[in-house]
Design an enzyme around this catalytic site. Structure first.
Site, PDB file in Angstrom:
ATOM      1  N   SER A 220       0.828  -1.214   0.000  1.00  0.00           N
ATOM      2  CA  SER A 220       0.000   0.000   0.000  1.00  0.00           C
ATOM      3  C   SER A 220       0.861   1.263   0.000  1.00  0.00           C
ATOM      4  O   SER A 220       2.021   1.254   0.436  1.00  0.00           O
ATOM      5  CB  SER A 220      -0.895  -0.008   1.229  1.00  0.00           C
ATOM      6  OG  SER A 220      -0.087  -0.028   2.394  1.00  0.00           O
ATOM      7  N   THR A 221       0.287   2.360  -0.455  1.00  0.00           N
ATOM      8  CA  THR A 221       0.992   3.639  -0.465  1.00  0.00           C
ATOM      9  C   THR A 221       1.324   4.064   0.967  1.00  0.00           C
ATOM     10  O   THR A 221       2.418   4.580   1.233  1.00  0.00           O
ATOM     11  CB  THR A 221       0.142   4.707  -1.184  1.00  0.00           C
ATOM     12  OG1 THR A 221       0.012   4.306  -2.560  1.00  0.00           O
ATOM     13  CG2 THR A 221       0.795   6.077  -1.145  1.00  0.00           C
ATOM     14  N   GLY A 224       4.284   2.162   2.012  1.00  0.00           N
ATOM     15  CA  GLY A 224       5.392   2.662   1.186  1.00  0.00           C
ATOM     16  C   GLY A 224       6.003   3.928   1.784  1.00  0.00           C
ATOM     17  O   GLY A 224       7.227   4.085   1.821  1.00  0.00           O
ATOM     18  N   GLU A 241       6.407  -0.297  -5.457  1.00  0.00           N
ATOM     19  CA  GLU A 241       5.234  -0.418  -6.322  1.00  0.00           C
ATOM     20  C   GLU A 241       4.028  -0.367  -5.402  1.00  0.00           C
ATOM     21  O   GLU A 241       3.815  -1.278  -4.595  1.00  0.00           O
ATOM     22  CB  GLU A 241       5.307  -1.730  -7.105  1.00  0.00           C
ATOM     23  CG  GLU A 241       4.488  -1.691  -8.376  1.00  0.00           C
ATOM     24  CD  GLU A 241       3.184  -2.451  -8.238  1.00  0.00           C
ATOM     25  OE1 GLU A 241       2.191  -1.811  -7.844  1.00  0.00           O
ATOM     26  OE2 GLU A 241       3.174  -3.653  -8.514  1.00  0.00           O
ATOM     27  N   CYS A 275      -3.185  -4.393  -7.753  1.00  0.00           N
ATOM     28  CA  CYS A 275      -2.899  -2.949  -7.796  1.00  0.00           C
ATOM     29  C   CYS A 275      -3.234  -2.390  -9.171  1.00  0.00           C
ATOM     30  O   CYS A 275      -3.685  -1.255  -9.292  1.00  0.00           O
ATOM     31  CB  CYS A 275      -1.469  -2.655  -7.386  1.00  0.00           C
ATOM     32  SG  CYS A 275      -0.321  -3.942  -7.807  1.00  0.00           S
TER      33      CYS A 275
HETATM   34  P1  ADP Z   1      -1.828  -4.183   2.661  1.00  0.00           P
HETATM   35  O1  ADP Z   1      -2.296  -2.855   3.174  1.00  0.00           O
HETATM   36  O2  ADP Z   1      -2.086  -4.414   1.219  1.00  0.00           O
HETATM   37  O3  ADP Z   1      -2.083  -5.334   3.580  1.00  0.00           O
HETATM   38  P2  ADP Z   1       0.815  -3.448   3.356  1.00  0.00           P
HETATM   39  O4  ADP Z   1       1.349  -2.429   2.458  1.00  0.00           O
HETATM   40  O5  ADP Z   1       0.431  -3.069   4.740  1.00  0.00           O
HETATM   41  O6  ADP Z   1      -0.315  -4.158   2.582  1.00  0.00           O
HETATM   42  O7  ADP Z   1       1.785  -4.680   3.501  1.00  0.00           O
HETATM   43  C1  ADP Z   1       2.547  -5.207   2.468  1.00  0.00           C
HETATM   44  C2  ADP Z   1       3.773  -5.824   3.073  1.00  0.00           C
HETATM   45  O8  ADP Z   1       4.476  -4.834   3.828  1.00  0.00           O
HETATM   46  C3  ADP Z   1       3.496  -6.950   4.072  1.00  0.00           C
HETATM   47  O9  ADP Z   1       4.494  -7.944   3.877  1.00  0.00           O
HETATM   48  C4  ADP Z   1       3.644  -6.273   5.421  1.00  0.00           C
HETATM   49  O10 ADP Z   1       3.995  -7.149   6.469  1.00  0.00           O
HETATM   50  C5  ADP Z   1       4.765  -5.294   5.144  1.00  0.00           C
HETATM   51  N1  ADP Z   1       4.837  -4.165   6.083  1.00  0.00           N
HETATM   52  C6  ADP Z   1       3.861  -3.647   6.868  1.00  0.00           C
HETATM   53  N2  ADP Z   1       4.307  -2.603   7.593  1.00  0.00           N
HETATM   54  C7  ADP Z   1       5.613  -2.437   7.261  1.00  0.00           C
HETATM   55  C8  ADP Z   1       6.654  -1.506   7.641  1.00  0.00           C
HETATM   56  N3  ADP Z   1       6.439  -0.533   8.516  1.00  0.00           N
HETATM   57  N4  ADP Z   1       7.856  -1.655   7.054  1.00  0.00           N
HETATM   58  C9  ADP Z   1       8.080  -2.617   6.152  1.00  0.00           C
HETATM   59  N5  ADP Z   1       7.162  -3.507   5.756  1.00  0.00           N
HETATM   60  C10 ADP Z   1       5.951  -3.432   6.293  1.00  0.00           C
END
Ligand code: ADP
Length: 467
Positions: A220-221, A224, A241, A275
């Site tokens: 997710s953004t 990100g 991405e 996405c």
């Molecule tokens: P969604 O909202 O689609 O569930 P996320 O963007 O939260 O996706 O998560 C995508 C990936 O990023 C997952 O593997 C999640 O564990 C990881 N993630 C979540 N928070 C963090 C963070 N602060 N730093 C790095 N990776 C993270």
């Protein structure tokens, strides 16, 4: 089911803790999964760091041979992986097989690409060569919607350019990735590729660790942006991405009978959890009623069920959080537009939502402005092409878009004005491992795949010779 393990320093190891993985179609526990703690994360990073110097010196041909062997081994076990991936992710078997065949091809095609030295200047007195060197340890972080093909892109890009990897799959879909790690371990030297899993608690530690040189993230953004902050500590390189709110623009000469099923598939594949899915449709007012009717018919005819059952066309949403989010959005939308198909939630323990088509909705509605990431599609009308281009571009997202027309030149002139990383004309989601893809605006940073995607895993190393 055979036990799942982490991969650290060439050894499949139980996690310090465990966690339960749910099958989203049944709501039942599918498997017990290892969960790493901070020490195991640090061990994985240390192993990747130790393995880096020798791997960086390994020839392209040798690295390619190993990655091809991984691809062949995955292809040989495709049925088994498809069952596992559908059981943890939810999408129907035909979609998981497509994803896995994609991963098999990505491993091969991307590892065939080689970044060679380039002579930038060669005169009587001087010669300048651009050589590229690997960065070090790359953290690959993958989401729950397309776990295997995204892992294939990220690991191949990092490994073939001479980096080592610590991979972290998403907490709700780690099983197929962990099984795949066993295959990787059989074909790669110890420490070159490591995999840990978490319960959404190690991401920050991984992305801020001083020994991580680059982060390759899809998600997710919002996450990100957190990663950009973590990366600042040691100016880590980033490929991100992120989210999208991709528009489809249907020009007034389009043949709706042909286009409607393609739009529907583009919006509803993987229950809309992609996405690059079509997230809003703009159609000329003269064709508005007809297209809404066609899309509603397709939605009503869709078989929504457990992805493991023969004949299922759409599975459940992948997890409870996403199900609750999309369900709430549909409830809110009842007051903002007309739901002409779907809008219902089949009974049962699984996270099922019927494909939903919404018309007569305002541009400012949350369903139009935000990324729904689920099987609900708003259809909007327009009168004037300049006006619709402005409406399509009026978003912080810029991942993909599509333009549909009987006249591809006309469509191309519209496509050129759309502010996104990719615009497809009369097709959708065509992705080739040798063509780069990335997001504009808040949909990402950098590109994946192609020579350009590989180059992002290297440092330009300029060699300047005076003759
Ligand atoms: P969604 O909202 O689609 O569930 P996320 O963007 O939260 O996706 O998560 C995508 C990936 O990023 C997952 O593997 C999640 O564990 C990881 N993630 C979540 N928070 C963090 C963070 N602060 N730093 C790095 N990776 C993270």
């Amino acid at each position: 089911m055979e036990a799942f393990n982490l991969l650290i320093d060439g050894q499949m190891k139980p996690g310090a803790m465990t966690m339960k993985i749910t099958n989203p179609a049944t709501g039942k526990i599918l498997a017990e999964c290892p969960r790493a703690d901070e020490r195991q994360l640090n061990d994985a990073i240390a192993a990747a760091k130790r393995a880096f110097p020798a791997w960086a010196k390994t020839s392209h041909a040798a690295k390619r041979t190993m990655i091809h062997a991984i691809s062949d081994a995955l292809a040989a076990r495709l049925e088994e992986f498809a069952q596992l991936l559908t059981s943890e992710q939810g999408k129907p078997l035909h979609e998981t097989k497509k994803e896995l065949n994609g991963a098999v091809a990505i491993l091969k095609i991307l590892s065939n690409l080689e970044l060679e030295d380039k002579v930038l200047k060669d005169t009587k007195t001087e010669k300048v060569i651009r050589h590229r060197t690997p960065l070090g340890v790359v953290a690959t972080i993958t989401p729950w919607n397309v776990p295997m093909s995204l892992l294939a892109v990220k690991m191949t890009s990092a490994l073939i350019t001479g980096n080592t990897v610590v991979a972290k799959p998403a907490p709700t879909t780690p099983l197929s990735s962990l099984r795949f790690a066993e295959i990787c371990n059989a074909h790669l030297p110890a420490g070159v590729f490591n995999m840990i899993t978490d319960a959404n608690d190690l991401g920050d530690m991984l992305t801020s660790h001083p020994d991580i040189a680059k982060i390759s993230f899809t998600g997710s953004t919002a996450t990100g942006k957190k990663i950009v902050r973590s990366a600042a500590s040691s100016l880590k390189r980033l490929t991100l991405e992120l989210g999208g709110n991709d528009a489809a623009i249907v020009l007034d000469d389009a043949d709706l009978k042909t286009v409607a099923p393609k739009l529907f598939a583009g919006a509803m594949a993987n229950a809309g959890q992609i996405c690059l899915a079509i997230k809003r449709v703009y159609v000329h007012e003269s064709q508005y009623d007809e297209l809404c009717g066609e899309l509603a018919k397709l939605a009503d005819a869709t078989i929504v069920d457990d992805g493991l059952k023969q004949g299922t066309q759409m599975g459940p949403l992948q997890n409870k959080m996403q199900y609750d989010k999309v369900r709430a959005l549909i409830e809110e939308t009842r007051h903002e537009g007309n739901i002409v198909a779907g809008g219902t939630f089949p009974e049962g323990p699984g996270y099922f939502i019927r494909p939903t088509i919404v018309r007569d909705i305002d541009d400012r509605a949350r369903l139009v402005r935000e990324e729904q990431f689920g099987p609900v599609l708003p259809v909007l009308s327009y009168t004037n092409i300049d006006d619709v281009i402005e409406r399509v571009n009026d978003t912080e997202y810029g991942l993909g878009a599509t333009v549909w027309s009987a006249d591809s030149d006309r469509a191309l002139s519209v496509a050129r004005q759309i502010d996104s990383g990719t615009v497809w004309i009369n097709t959708h989601m065509m992705l080739h491992p040798d063509i780069p893809a990335g997001g504009a605006k808040e949909s990402g940073m950098g590109v994946e795949m192609g020579m350009e995607g590989l180059a992002e895993h290297t440092q330009d190393h300029i060699l300047y010779i005076v003759k």
